[in-house]
Design a protein around this motif. Structure first.
Motif, PDB file in Angstrom:
ATOM      1  N   ASP A  76      -5.862   9.468  -2.254  1.00  0.00           N
ATOM      2  CA  ASP A  76      -6.973   8.525  -2.928  1.00  0.00           C
ATOM      3  C   ASP A  76      -6.497   9.220  -4.497  1.00  0.00           C
ATOM      4  O   ASP A  76      -6.691   7.675  -4.863  1.00  0.00           O
ATOM      5  CB  ASP A  76      -7.815   9.455  -2.495  1.00  0.00           C
ATOM      6  N   THR A 109      -2.524  -2.204  -6.671  1.00  0.00           N
ATOM      7  CA  THR A 109      -3.309  -1.284  -6.864  1.00  0.00           C
ATOM      8  C   THR A 109      -5.084  -1.097  -6.341  1.00  0.00           C
ATOM      9  O   THR A 109      -6.091  -0.809  -6.599  1.00  0.00           O
ATOM     10  CB  THR A 109      -3.254  -0.101  -7.974  1.00  0.00           C
ATOM     11  N   THR A 137       3.734   3.710  -8.359  1.00  0.00           N
ATOM     12  CA  THR A 137       3.585   2.978  -6.373  1.00  0.00           C
ATOM     13  C   THR A 137       2.248   4.614  -6.356  1.00  0.00           C
ATOM     14  O   THR A 137       2.994   5.624  -6.823  1.00  0.00           O
ATOM     15  CB  THR A 137       4.215   2.591  -6.474  1.00  0.00           C
ATOM     16  N   VAL A 138       1.637   4.141  -5.722  1.00  0.00           N
ATOM     17  CA  VAL A 138       0.828   5.030  -4.727  1.00  0.00           C
ATOM     18  C   VAL A 138       1.897   6.021  -4.483  1.00  0.00           C
ATOM     19  O   VAL A 138       1.380   7.336  -3.769  1.00  0.00           O
ATOM     20  CB  VAL A 138       0.047   5.062  -3.736  1.00  0.00           C
ATOM     21  N   ARG A 189       0.923  -1.208  -0.165  1.00  0.00           N
ATOM     22  CA  ARG A 189       0.272   0.110  -0.086  1.00  0.00           C
ATOM     23  C   ARG A 189       0.913   1.410   0.121  1.00  0.00           C
ATOM     24  O   ARG A 189       0.472   1.836  -1.025  1.00  0.00           O
ATOM     25  CB  ARG A 189      -0.794  -0.241   1.152  1.00  0.00           C
ATOM     26  N   VAL A 210     -10.763   2.822  -0.599  1.00  0.00           N
ATOM     27  CA  VAL A 210      -9.289   3.703  -1.257  1.00  0.00           C
ATOM     28  C   VAL A 210      -9.731   5.267  -0.610  1.00  0.00           C
ATOM     29  O   VAL A 210      -9.250   6.303   0.379  1.00  0.00           O
ATOM     30  CB  VAL A 210      -9.597   4.075  -3.065  1.00  0.00           C
ATOM     31  N   LEU A 237      -7.049  -2.219  -4.142  1.00  0.00           N
ATOM     32  CA  LEU A 237      -7.061  -1.325  -2.957  1.00  0.00           C
ATOM     33  C   LEU A 237      -7.684  -0.270  -3.138  1.00  0.00           C
ATOM     34  O   LEU A 237      -8.786   0.301  -2.105  1.00  0.00           O
ATOM     35  CB  LEU A 237      -5.761  -0.650  -2.819  1.00  0.00           C
ATOM     36  N   ARG A 265      -4.192   6.702  -5.653  1.00  0.00           N
ATOM     37  CA  ARG A 265      -4.592   5.012  -5.514  1.00  0.00           C
ATOM     38  C   ARG A 265      -5.402   4.697  -7.194  1.00  0.00           C
ATOM     39  O   ARG A 265      -5.695   3.627  -7.270  1.00  0.00           O
ATOM     40  CB  ARG A 265      -5.694   4.839  -4.080  1.00  0.00           C
TER      41      ARG A 265
END
Length: 231
Positions: A177, A80, A137-138, A25, A87, A83, A180
């Motif tokens: 958010d 992702t 990635t986030v 995450r 989110v 998730l 994500r």
């Protein structure tokens, strides 16, 4: 009066799952990155092999990792999408209120920044865009947030900068958010990056009108994106 917290009934493997999922995450492990070996993971978490195998099986079932025989365990590139159910950190009213504030502040700020931005600040905006374009990635949210912060600094108005700082924690959640969500869709990722580039180009050209339009377009897009996923 004494109070006791409930003792967790979670299995050891479930606790391990939560922690490894937390790595994914937060972006501490990248897509396609190999996790430590089972033996190393057992040592890290101080658990037995059976509990670790159960944890990896669960993570594989969720589509978060790929266990390759003879090679090891790798983070899946599509993590992702798993998730998205949890989110959004906001209610619909929270999102609308946050972006109402961001539109009032940042649309005005970027107009002034287009006039006052120094070459040093433009360079920092460009660096943030570079990091944003490479984000897989986030954690890409950090470069996004930094881009907006440099714009605020470029306006040169201490009161406006302080106002931006006052909403920074809520603003960070919204940006996280957003990232994500867009990581699960290449087109969305491309669109959001393009919006940031348009803002930068307008500031670089010292065009406050285009900068204002580009910022408003970007914030409206993200607000609608967050609301659509909340629904």
């Amino acid at each position: 009066m004494l109070q006791a917290e409930k003792i967790s009934r979670k299995k050891v493997s479930e606790i391990v799952v939560e922690q490894i999922e937390g790595w994914i995450r937060s972006g501490k492990v990248q897509p396609e990155e190999k996790l430590p070996s089972v033996r190393e993971l057992c040592d890290m978490f101080e658990v037995g092999r059976s509990a670790m195998r159960d944890a990896l099986t669960t993570l594989k079932g969720r589509g978060l990792v790929d266990v390759r025989h003879g090679e090891g365990t790798f983070v899946c590139r599509t993590e992702t999408t798993h998730l998205l159910p949890d989110v959004l950190l906001f209610r619909k009213s929270d999102i609308n209120e946050l972006y109402q504030v961001r539109k009032i502040l940042e649309v005005g700020i970027v107009e002034v920044a287009a006039v006052n931005a120094t070459s040093y600040q433009l360079e920092h905006m460009e660096e943030a865009l570079g990091e944003l374009s490479k984000a897989k990635t986030v954690k890409g949210w950090e470069a996004d947030y930094q881009f907006h912060q440099v714009i605020a600094e470029a306006c040169g108005n201490v009161i406006l900068i302080d106002l931006m700082e006052a909403v920074s924690s809520t603003m960070k959640k919204g940006i996280m958010d957003c990232h994500r969500i867009i990581l699960s869709d290449e087109k969305l990722t491309f669109d959001v990056l393009g919006q940031h580039v348009a803002i930068y180009e307008a500031i670089k050209a010292s065009d406050p009108t285009k900068a204002r339009e580009a910022m408003l377009r970007h914030l409206t897009f993200v607000e609608e994106l967050l609301n659509s996923h909340l629904q």
